[in-house]
Design a protein around this motif. Structure first.
Motif, PDB file in Angstrom:
ATOM      1  N   ASN A   6       0.827  -1.205   0.000  1.00 12.89           N
ATOM      2  CA  ASN A   6       0.000   0.000   0.000  1.00 12.89           C
ATOM      3  C   ASN A   6       0.869   1.266   0.000  1.00 12.89           C
ATOM      4  N   ASP A   7       1.975   1.229   0.766  1.00 11.21           N
ATOM      5  CA  ASP A   7       2.902   2.356   0.780  1.00 11.21           C
ATOM      6  C   ASP A   7       3.469   2.595  -0.616  1.00 11.21           C
ATOM      7  N   GLU A  12       3.610   5.653  -5.749  1.00  8.00           N
ATOM      8  CA  GLU A  12       3.505   5.598  -7.213  1.00  8.00           C
ATOM      9  C   GLU A  12       2.437   6.569  -7.714  1.00  8.00           C
ATOM     10  N   THR A  13       1.387   6.754  -6.931  1.00  8.68           N
ATOM     11  CA  THR A  13       0.315   7.659  -7.329  1.00  8.68           C
ATOM     12  C   THR A  13       0.820   9.090  -7.472  1.00  8.68           C
ATOM     13  N   PHE A  40      11.631   9.028  -2.044  1.00  7.29           N
ATOM     14  CA  PHE A  40      11.095   7.689  -1.793  1.00  7.29           C
ATOM     15  C   PHE A  40      11.815   7.014  -0.623  1.00  7.29           C
ATOM     16  N   LEU A  41      13.121   7.194  -0.549  1.00  2.81           N
ATOM     17  CA  LEU A  41      13.877   6.585   0.550  1.00  2.81           C
ATOM     18  C   LEU A  41      13.405   7.120   1.898  1.00  2.81           C
ATOM     19  N   ASP A  49       1.828   5.410   8.273  1.00  5.05           N
ATOM     20  CA  ASP A  49       0.457   5.350   8.773  1.00  5.05           C
ATOM     21  C   ASP A  49       0.098   6.581   9.599  1.00  5.05           C
ATOM     22  N   ARG A  50       1.113   7.355   9.998  1.00  8.82           N
ATOM     23  CA  ARG A  50       0.871   8.574  10.768  1.00  8.82           C
ATOM     24  C   ARG A  50       0.846   9.829   9.886  1.00  8.82           C
ATOM     25  N   ILE A  51       1.118   9.649   8.604  1.00 10.94           N
ATOM     26  CA  ILE A  51       1.119  10.793   7.681  1.00 10.94           C
ATOM     27  C   ILE A  51      -0.300  11.005   7.179  1.00 10.94           C
TER      28      ILE A  51
END
Length: 314
Positions: A6-7, A12-13, A40-41, A49-51
């Motif tokens: 999912n990340d 990619e989106t 990306f790194l 999940d906190r963003i």
């Protein structure tokens, strides 16, 4: 912590927009790719999940990376061999980004990228995010950690700098292509007069060879000087064929949303000539010949249907 599927999908989106922003900020496709990879790194290392708003988080990280590059780039330009010009992108390159509005198309034009070199790093960021991507000042201010009023002041200052460097009226793409055709006909006629008529009195010609191929370290200035150079550039000669390794093909294509002249040898792009065309005439002839800045153009050219060349140079 390893990124989840999912990340990866979420990154990619946003990646096409990130690349388009980075290219406008840096004027280099390869540097833009590096900036997005570094973003990306950092995304991988973050607790995603906190963003709450991934696009805002990623844009802020990318922008800060580009700001660092812009600051160091100013120092590198002082040791660059000859004139520096941006890396051209051919038609259809996804890094060109959105092109729905005049502002979006202009923000990635070769002439505008060159003009943006006169902006400070903060001015360039604000100008690109506001003009090309329609970010509200409130969001840009958060990215740069400044006040909204301060962001507006920077934008107005950047707009003034850009307007001071580009006061002439532009023309549409169809008319620009016809002028490119006339320019090539004049350049191969062996006479300077037809070229002078197409150029503004204060026209300039700038070449970027990056120390890898021959290119004049100073710009040609004035219509007559530019016309003489162009006449000589397109004049056939055995010595030129020996230098480049053959007789290159010349095409009219598109680079950075504007008609451009492409010089191709054995399927490899060895030159991209971008003309800054206004209603008053051709104000600049910008020649990118640095092979390091033409690798992406060559890959795009190889993948495209480009038809037959107009003629063989030299």
């Amino acid at each position: 912590m390893a990124p989840t599927a999912n990340d990866m999908d979420r990154f990619e989106t946003f990646m096409p927009r990130l690349k388009a922003i980075a290219y406008r900020l840096l004027g280099s496709a390869s540097d833009a790719e590096d900036a997005v990879q570094d973003t990306f790194l950092r995304w991988q290392a973050a607790e995603t999940d906190r963003i709450e708003v991934p696009e805002a988080w990623l844009t802020k990280v990318l922008t800060n990376l580009c700001l660092n590059q812009l600051t160091s780039a100013r120092a590198r330009r002082e040791t660059y061999v000859g004139q520096w010009l941006p890396e051209p992108l051919l038609a259809g390159d996804p890094m060109l980004g959105p092109a729905d509005t005049v502002e979006q198309r202009e923000s990635v034009s070769y002439a505008m990228l060159r003009l943006m070199e006169r902006l400070s790093p903060d001015e360039r960021v604000v100008y690109v995010l506001r003009e090309a991507f329609d970010y509200p000042h409130r969001k840009i201010a958060k990215i740069l950690d400044i006040t909204e009023a301060g962001c507006q002041q920077i934008f107005h200052r950047a707009k003034k700098h850009m307007a001071d460097g580009r006061s002439r009226t532009e023309i549409d793409e169809a008319a620009a292509r016809r002028i490119v055709e006339e320019f090539l006909a004049a350049a191969t006629s062996g006479r300077t007069e037809p070229l002078v008529r197409l150029l503004t009195d204060d026209a300039v010609s700038i070449g970027d060879g990056g120390g890898k191929v021959p290119a004049r370290t100073k710009a040609f200035e004035g219509a007559v000087a530019v016309a003489k150079f162009m006449r000589g550039l397109f004049k056939p000669g055995k010595a030129k064929r020996l230098i480049v390794g053959g007789s290159p093909e010349v095409y009219i294509s598109s680079a950075n949303h504007a008609p451009a002249v492409l010089v191709v040898l054995d399927g490899r792009v060895i030159g991209v000539m971008c003309l800054d065309i206004t209603a008053e005439g051709i104000t600049a002839v910008l020649n990118q010949a640095n092979p390091d800045k033409l690798e992406r153009a060559t890959r795009r050219w190889e993948a495209s249907d480009h038809g037959e060349p107009l003629f063989n140079a030299f």
